[in-house]
Structure formats: C-alpha cells, structure tokens
Design a protein around this motif. Structure first.
Motif, short mmCIF file in Angstrom:
data_model
loop_
_atom_site.label_atom_id
_atom_site.label_comp_id
_atom_site.label_asym_id
_atom_site.label_seq_id
_atom_site.Cartn_x
_atom_site.Cartn_y
_atom_site.Cartn_z
N SER A 62 46.80 37.39 53.71
CA SER A 62 48.15 37.86 53.36
C SER A 62 48.36 39.33 53.72
O SER A 62 49.47 39.83 53.61
CB SER A 62 48.45 37.60 51.89
OG SER A 62 47.49 38.22 51.10
N LEU A 64 48.22 40.16 56.66
CA LEU A 64 48.90 40.00 57.96
C LEU A 64 50.42 40.16 57.84
O LEU A 64 50.99 41.05 58.47
CB LEU A 64 48.51 38.65 58.57
CG LEU A 64 49.15 38.30 59.90
CD1 LEU A 64 48.45 39.00 61.04
CD2 LEU A 64 49.11 36.80 60.13
N PRO A 65 51.11 39.34 57.02
CA PRO A 65 52.56 39.52 56.93
C PRO A 65 52.95 40.89 56.40
O PRO A 65 53.98 41.44 56.81
CB PRO A 65 53.01 38.41 55.97
CG PRO A 65 51.79 37.93 55.30
CD PRO A 65 50.66 38.18 56.23
N MET A 66 52.11 41.45 55.51
CA MET A 66 52.47 42.75 54.94
C MET A 66 52.41 43.86 56.00
O MET A 66 53.30 44.70 56.08
CB MET A 66 51.52 43.08 53.78
CG MET A 66 51.70 42.20 52.57
SD MET A 66 53.34 42.32 51.81
CE MET A 66 54.07 40.78 52.34
N TRP A 69 55.36 43.42 58.29
CA TRP A 69 56.62 43.83 57.67
C TRP A 69 56.73 45.35 57.63
O TRP A 69 57.78 45.94 57.93
CB TRP A 69 56.71 43.23 56.27
CG TRP A 69 58.06 43.30 55.66
CD1 TRP A 69 59.24 43.59 56.31
CD2 TRP A 69 58.40 43.10 54.30
NE1 TRP A 69 60.29 43.56 55.42
CE2 TRP A 69 59.79 43.25 54.17
CE3 TRP A 69 57.65 42.78 53.15
CZ2 TRP A 69 60.46 43.12 52.95
CZ3 TRP A 69 58.32 42.64 51.94
CH2 TRP A 69 59.70 42.81 51.85
N THR A 246 44.69 43.73 51.77
CA THR A 246 46.00 43.18 51.38
C THR A 246 46.77 44.18 50.53
O THR A 246 47.98 44.40 50.73
CB THR A 246 45.81 41.89 50.58
OG1 THR A 246 45.00 41.00 51.34
CG2 THR A 246 47.13 41.23 50.28
N ALA A 250 50.33 46.08 51.22
CA ALA A 250 51.49 46.03 50.32
C ALA A 250 51.94 47.45 49.99
O ALA A 250 53.14 47.75 49.93
CB ALA A 250 51.14 45.26 49.05
N VAL A 253 54.01 48.64 52.77
CA VAL A 253 55.38 48.12 52.72
C VAL A 253 56.20 48.94 51.73
O VAL A 253 57.33 49.37 52.01
CB VAL A 253 55.40 46.62 52.33
CG1 VAL A 253 56.82 46.15 52.09
CG2 VAL A 253 54.76 45.79 53.42
N ALA A 278 59.97 39.98 60.43
CA ALA A 278 58.55 39.97 60.08
C ALA A 278 58.09 38.57 59.71
O ALA A 278 56.98 38.17 60.05
CB ALA A 278 58.29 40.93 58.91
N MET B 47 57.53 35.71 51.24
CA MET B 47 56.96 36.96 51.74
C MET B 47 57.19 38.08 50.72
O MET B 47 56.30 38.88 50.44
CB MET B 47 57.64 37.29 53.05
CG MET B 47 56.86 38.30 53.75
SD MET B 47 56.38 37.80 55.33
CE MET B 47 57.04 39.21 56.15
N ILE B 50 54.74 37.67 47.97
CA ILE B 50 53.39 38.19 48.29
C ILE B 50 53.35 39.67 47.95
O ILE B 50 52.44 40.17 47.29
CB ILE B 50 53.06 38.02 49.79
CG1 ILE B 50 53.01 36.56 50.18
CG2 ILE B 50 51.72 38.70 50.12
CD1 ILE B 50 52.83 36.34 51.68
N PHE B 51 54.39 40.36 48.42
CA PHE B 51 54.49 41.81 48.20
C PHE B 51 54.52 42.10 46.70
O PHE B 51 53.75 42.92 46.20
CB PHE B 51 55.74 42.34 48.90
CG PHE B 51 56.09 43.75 48.57
CD1 PHE B 51 55.23 44.78 48.91
CD2 PHE B 51 57.27 44.05 47.91
CE1 PHE B 51 55.55 46.09 48.61
CE2 PHE B 51 57.59 45.36 47.60
CZ PHE B 51 56.73 46.38 47.94
N THR B 54 51.21 41.30 44.86
CA THR B 54 50.14 42.22 45.23
C THR B 54 50.35 43.59 44.57
O THR B 54 49.40 44.21 44.09
CB THR B 54 50.06 42.37 46.75
OG1 THR B 54 50.00 41.08 47.33
CG2 THR B 54 48.83 43.14 47.15
N MET B 55 51.60 44.04 44.52
CA MET B 55 51.88 45.31 43.85
C MET B 55 51.54 45.22 42.36
O MET B 55 50.96 46.13 41.79
CB MET B 55 53.36 45.69 44.02
CG MET B 55 53.75 46.14 45.41
SD MET B 55 52.74 47.45 46.11
CE MET B 55 53.39 48.86 45.25
N VAL B 74 48.86 34.38 45.60
CA VAL B 74 49.21 35.08 46.83
C VAL B 74 48.84 34.21 48.03
O VAL B 74 49.59 34.12 49.01
CB VAL B 74 48.53 36.47 46.90
CG1 VAL B 74 48.75 37.11 48.26
CG2 VAL B 74 49.05 37.38 45.81
N MET B 78 51.31 32.86 50.86
CA MET B 78 51.04 33.12 52.27
C MET B 78 51.23 31.84 53.08
O MET B 78 51.92 31.84 54.11
CB MET B 78 49.59 33.63 52.39
CG MET B 78 49.08 33.75 53.81
SD MET B 78 49.95 35.02 54.71
CE MET B 78 49.91 34.33 56.36
#
Lengths: 438, 193
Positions: A62, A64-66, A69, A246, A250, A253, A278, B47, B50-51, B54-55, B74, B78
């Motif tokens: 995960s 990867l997408p972060m 983006w 990961t 984040a 981002v 993204a 997506m 996920i962000f 994770t935060m 997560v 994904m």
C-alpha cells in the motif's frame, strides 16, 4: 530437452501475445495459466486467483498508491516554479549555467517523487520555457532533462523499487535507502558532464545570468524550504525508524496536501483529479505486479527457475559475467517493455539464479532499476522520450540522440555500482528499524 | 441518372434504419463508461481509506492507541482500490500494452487489434470466473483472515471478483465497439505516471 522445448514455446507465446497488443497483465496471466495447466499438468485457475488476491491485498504494497498519489498532488502544485526560483540564482554563474537547474531540479524532485516521467514533466514545466528564453541550445536543454529525470526512480521514494521489493520480498525501506547514494553519485556525474561540455562547446553562449549576492542567493533558496521539508518528512521518517515505508508514504501525501492548501492550489477539482489519476496509475501498476506474482507462482510449479539457476551455476560464470548477461537482456527487453513490466516478467525467472550467485538482493534492486531505466531514454519505447516529444514537439529519435551522452553516463554508473557495491549497501545498514506496533 | 439517385435513396434509408440501433448502442456505451467511472470513484475512496487508516496508525502509535488488525484492513483497501479501478483504468487507456507492432502493421492493424481484444476477453473472463470461485470457496469453507482482524475473507475478496468481472466486461465492450464502429473507444492519451 523437454524443458528447453517448453521454455521456447512459452517465449514464442509471450511474443505473440505481447506483440499483438494484448495488455501486459493479461499476457503474463495467460502465460502462467498455460505453464501450470499444460506443463505442470495441474489446475491453474484457483491458485492464480489466490495469488492475485494475496499479492495485491498486502499492507506492504500500500506504499505504492500513496507514493503515486503524493507525486500526483505535487505535480499539480507550484513546486516546479519554486524549484526554479530557488535554484536559478545558486547555479546561474556555474559553467553550464542554468542547465544545472535541470539536473538539480530532477535530483531534488526525485526525492519526493516516485516516477521518472512525473519528475520530468514537473521540472520541464518551468525550465524548458525559461532556458529557451535565455538562448540555451535546445539540444542541451532536452538532453539534460531526459537523462537526469530518471533520478526520479533512483532516488527514493521510487515506485519501481516498491514493485521490486514486493516481488522479491525484500524490505522496501531498505531498497529505498540503498538508492540514495547511487542517485547522488549519478547526479554528480551529470553535473560534471554539463559543466565540462558547456565549457568546451563552441555554440554555447546563452544570456549571462546577473551576479547575485549571497544575501539574494539565500533569500531565493527559501523557495526550496517546502520541498526539503517534504523530503525530510518522507525519507527522514523512514531512515530514523519513525515510520515504515507505507507510513512514510502516507506522511508524504499529508505533506503534499498541506503544501497544496498552503499555496492555494488545492481545490476540490484538483483534489479529485489527483486522486483519480493516482488511482488509475496505481491500478495499472498493480495489474502488472499481480500478473508478475502469478507468473512467479507458475514458474514455481514448473521448476524452470531452479533449473535455469543450476544451468547458469554449471557454466561457472562469475557474478560479473552474470551481471553482464543480465545487462544485455534488460537492454533488449527495455526496447519493448517499460521498467515495471520488465521486472514483473523477469524476476520470477532470474531471482533464484541471482541469489544462487551470491548477489545481494538489495544491491541488485538498485542495479536493475538503473539498468531498466536506461531504457527510458532509448527508442523505440522510452517514456521520457514520449513525454518530451509531447512537450517540445521534437521527434523521439532526435531527443534520443540529444540524450545519448546521458545514456552513456548511466551505463558508466552501472560499472561504478559493480566496482563499489557499498554505494548501495552501506546506507541501508545504518537504518534504524521500526519498532513493532504490537 | 437514376442509378445514382436510387443509390442515394438506399443509403439514406440505410442510414435511417441504422439510426435507432446505433443510437441505442451509444447510449449503452455511455452507460458502461459511467459504470466504470463510478467503480473507479469507489476505488479512489478506498485509496483515501488507505491514507486515513495509515495516518491513524502513525498517530495511534504515539498516543498508545493500537486497534488490532489495522494493517490487515489497509491490505484489503489496497486490493479493493486496485481491482475496482481496473475497468476504469482500461477505459481511460492507462493499462499498458505494446502498440509498437500494431502501428507497424498499417492497414492490417485492425485484424491484430481485434485478435488482441478477443484474446484479452477470453483471459479476462477466465480470470473473473476463478475470482468468483475464490469468493465462493472462502464463503463456503468459512475462511477467516489469519491476522488480528479475523475478517471473513470472502468479503474483501468480493472487490477482486467485482473488479475483474467489470474489467472482463470492459474488454469485451471495447472489443465490440471496435468490431462495430472500427474504433475501440479507449482514450489513448497516456497518463502522467
């Protein structure tokens, strides 16, 4: 002998599938299915579906997408303008002048972006028009963009390193750190090249930049503060063990979003555009990656990689000899496939061979990135070339000729890496591991 | 010149008769485009998740709040963010394929292109079938995640089955557009990676 027939059949099949324009992900999956069903004589559907799921639904992946983006948000900010304004007064009076803003811009932006094309387009947005205005020779402007933009992949974060890490089960954080020093060495080589050629070039007489005082230089350098903060946030947190790959992504981002809001470039529309762009890029890469995982599974069923490893072992090829063979293989493959597809296609086959030869897999990650990314600037398939063609309107073969010196520098860097492997392996060892969460 | 005249009439009649069908087809295609897009938005939503999660994890570690199984969630997000976007990604021409040889074929290109859509449709359908089989077996056998989250696996795997089915539909759909109109209707502008 049986294996040889089978192997050649697979290769021919792959060539037909890829050549007729079947999507790369589908081609690799079809190849895996045929390998399992026909060669291993087992049912292929269920294990392939299981592999698609397990290889994609991974927390490790995960990042990867972060990272994608993050780069996408930054692409839509005024970061490229800031980079140029901050760097121009610092570099303007060096031999080679503002061409150094291309190299340095790519180096700096590479530390917050995971892709070569994104780095290229972001830096070029600003430097191409500005340098043209100041009468820099076009051939140098474009050449010094195409090559150094590949630093977007060498200097972490790097999407291709995430893919490599996921395919080989190596730590993404370690591979990322391993890219830093080789990336900086490569940047230094580009810089020296620019300074030396420009000093000897007859038709190099751009407008001379005004002399700036140290005070002016410092105040201009303030424009670089946001990008440096982002760099420290992402790479620093990973290095110091505050965050996993990961989590660092984040944080990146979050930082990019804050920067865009602070600059006032973030609207609902740009947010949605960056998110969807993204999402598509990440889906595209994940598709290739899971197809590569299916191929790895299928190859495991056939036992082909093990045989290949033993066969190469029986040749008593030195590690250097093996690397040279791989260098040629990737140069050829790179003529048809992008870097990520090259890795997805070859790692399942060559991983045991490389491990067998006693090559450090983290080091090999950097080697492979460098080798497949040379192909970004060689025709017929070079994504940097296409991007530059789109931006400047020059033919890709002309652009490729202009960036050929950069290609040679990257090739030289391959040998520097082989001669001094510590360039890649030293920094990951200094990393502080992340404390376990549970 | 009567022949020319009658030809014009015939072609006009053919045009009038062809209109409703092609009109309906275009409406269907527009609808499909919208389905891919909305599924893409759903992927985009995952997506964002996920962000966000994770935060939450980073912040949680410093304030001593560590809910179980966050990393597993997560992972599912994904998977969902990728699979659900596959069809939309294809529709926007962001999935990679080699067009070098196709473009070298000149006027014969459309044959190779039709072949590639046919092969891709077969592979995609095969894949979608086994994705549903995976969900079916996870459900029937009551498979549960081995992580701390103990999620029944069929639920997140649904995203793979739905995403791959939609991608099979998208390939078939664009292949059909190619066969009927001579254009596959995929946007060809490459994405900035």
């Amino acid at each position: 002998m049986d294996h040889l027939v089978f192997f050649s059949t697979l290769l021919i099949l792959l060539a037909i599938l890829l050549g007729s324009g079947v999507w790369i992900g589908f081609s690799l999956i079809a190849l895996s299915a045929i390998a399992i069903e026909v060669f291993a004589g087992r049912a292929g559907g269920a294990p392939i579906a299981t592999t698609l799921w397990s290889s994609s639904s991974s927390w490790m992946l995960s990042s990867l997408p972060m990272f994608i983006w993050m780069g996408d948000i930054l692409f839509r900010t005024r970061l490229s303008e800031d980079l140029f304004r901050g760097l121009a007064p610092l570099m303007g009076r060096l031999p080679g002048g503002l061409l150094h803003t291309n190299v340095m811009g790519c180096t700096i932006f590479g530390s917050v972006s995971g892709s070569s094309v994104a780095t290229l387009t972001t830096v070029a947005q600003m430097t191409v028009p500005e340098l043209k205005k100041r009468n820099y020779p076009e051939k140098m402007i474009i050449g010094t963009l195409a090559g150094p933009a590949t630093l977007g992949l060498m200097i972490p974060p790097s999407i291709i390193m995430v893919v490599y890490g996921a395919m080989t089960n190596e730590s993404i954080a370690a591979i990322s750190m391993a890219g830093i020093i080789p990336g900086l060495v490569l940047a230094a080589m580009f810089t020296v090249y620019v300074a030396v050629t420009c000093s000897f070039m007859k038709d190099f007489n751009p407008d001379v930049e005004p002399v700036t005082s140290w005070r002016e230089k410092l105040s201009a350098a303030q424009h670089l503060i946001p990008v440096i903060i982002l760099m420290v946030l992402v790479l620093g947190s990973m290095f110091a063990g505050f965050a996993t790959a990961t989590e660092a992504a984040a944080l990146g981002v979050a930082g990019a979003l804050l920067l865009a809001c602070w600059q006032g470039t973030m609207t609902w529309d740009t947010f949605l555009e960056s998110l969807m762009s993204a999402t598509r890029t990440s889906a595209m890469i994940t598709f290739i990656l899971v197809a590569g995982a299916a191929l790895a599974l299928a190859m495991g069923y056939t036992g082909l990689p093990q045989l290949l490893a033993e066969w190469v072992g029986s040749l008593h090829l030195s590690a250097f000899g093996l690397l040279m063979v791989l260098l040629i293989l990737y140069t050829v493959l790179g003529g048809f496939l992008d870097g990520i597809s090259c890795i997805a296609l070859t790692i399942p086959l060559i991983e045991p061979m490389v491990r067998h030869a006693g090559i450090d897999m983290v080091w090999f990650g950097i080697f492979i990135v460098l080798v497949v990314e040379k192909a970004q600037i060689t025709p017929p398939i070079g994504f940097n070339l296409f991007a530059l063609q789109g931006m400047t309107g020059h033919n890709i073969f002309k652009i490729a000729a202009w960036s050929f010196p950069m290609y040679l520098i990257m090739l030289a860097m391959v040998f520097v890496m082989i001669a001094v492997p510590e360039l890649a392996t030293w920094l990951p060892k200094q990393m502080i591991p992340v404390l376990p969460t549970h | 010149m009567p022949s020319e005249n009658s030809m014009a009439v015939t072609s006009a009649r053919a045009h009038v008769m062809a209109l409703p069908l092609s009109f309906q087809l275009h409406a269907v295609w527009r609808f499909f485009d919208r389905v891919y897009l909305w599924c893409g938005y759903l992927a985009g939503f995952f997506m964002v998740l996920i962000f966000a999660v994770t935060m939450l994890q980073i912040v949680g570690r410093y304030v001593g709040y560590n809910p179980r199984g966050l990393t597993d969630y997560v992972g599912y997000f994904m998977g969902a963010s990728a699979f659900l976007a596959f069809a939309h990604t294809l529709n926007r021409g962001a999935h990679v394929r080699i067009e070098l040889f196709l473009s070298m074929m000149g006027q014969h290109r459309h044959w190779a292109e039709k072949l590639s859509f046919l092969l891709s449709t077969l592979i995609a359908t095969w894949l979608a079938y086994y994705a549903w089989a995976e969900v079916y077996w996870s459900f029937t056998l009551g498979d549960i995640s081995q992580g701390m989250d103990a999620t029944p696996l069929w639920l997140p795997q649904l995203s793979m089955a739905v995403g791959l089915s939609l991608m099979a539909l998208a390939v078939a759909d664009h292949g059909l557009r190619l066969a009927l109109t001579g254009k596959h209707g995929i946007q060809t502008a490459p994405e900035v990676l």
